[in-house]
Design an enzyme around this catalytic site. Structure first.
Site, PDB file in Angstrom:
ATOM      1  CD  GLN A 188     -12.954 -11.734   4.406  1.00  0.00           C
ATOM      2  OE1 GLN A 188     -13.570 -10.686   4.587  1.00  0.00           O
ATOM      3  NE2 GLN A 188     -13.126 -12.462   3.325  1.00  0.00           N
ATOM      4  CD  GLU A 189      -6.147  -9.910  11.961  1.00  0.00           C
ATOM      5  OE1 GLU A 189      -5.422  -9.285  12.747  1.00  0.00           O
ATOM      6  OE2 GLU A 189      -6.044 -11.136  11.763  1.00  0.00           O
TER       7      GLU A 189
END
Length: 180
Positions: free
Chosen positions: A71-72
């Site tokens: 995830q970012e």
């Protein structure tokens, strides 16, 4: 003449151990690939927060595989796993054309990191079973893999759900052990 054996003389030789990080954007199939390696079956997963670590043994070669969340918000933490890494497995979602530029940025950021200067790179072009997916050749061209001269690399088409292509990737990694 007597021979004195020490206990260590009777033990099998230690397997060589190689640290591997499995990275890629969220939903690329990293955890599914890890558990295909481990159990040869599909395990239903949820997004990885932090990491999963498993030991995979192939032909007396011991890989310690770190599957890191993509995830970012987690990507900035990837570098905390880089120390002593010999192999990077980059998992690419072959149907996610919109985010391939982000994958490219992350790849080149990793390759520029001092702790990964000797790491070999295996790129899994995952989800090859999906209609409209990019081929490994298209992904290779987009990521400009041919410009990578200071890291050995290999791109492998695969399908994490069926396991197709995964053994070929592991064989490439095994063939690279001991090569420096």
């Amino acid at each position: 003449m007597s021979v004195v054996l020490h206990q260590s003389d009777c033990l099998p030789p230690l397997l060589s151990e190689h640290k591997v990080i499995i990275v890629g954007l969220d939903n690329a199939g990293k955890t599914t690939i890890l558990y295909q390696f481990l159990m040869n079956e599909v395990v239903h997963t949820s997004p990885t927060i932090g990491s999963n670590v498993e030991e995979i043994v192939v032909k007396n070669t011991h890989f310690l595989m770190w599957d890191i969340g993509g995830q970012e918000s987690l990507r900035s933490l990837w570098n905390t796993y880089y120390s002593n890494t010999e192999f990077i497995i980059l998992v690419v979602d072959s149907i996610d054309r919109e985010r391939l530029s982000i994958t490219k940025e992350e790849l080149y950021r990793m390759l520029a990191h001092e702790d990964l200067r000797k790491a070999a790179v295996l790129i899994f072009a995952n989800k090859q079973d999906m209609k409209g997916c990019m081929t490994a050749a298209e992904i290779s061209k987009y990521l400009t893999l041919s410009s990578i001269k200071d890291h050995p690399w290999h791109i492998q088409s695969c399908c994490a759900l069926t396991g197709e292509g995964l053994c070929q990737g592991l064989e490439w990694m095994t063939s690279r052990t001991g090569v420096r």
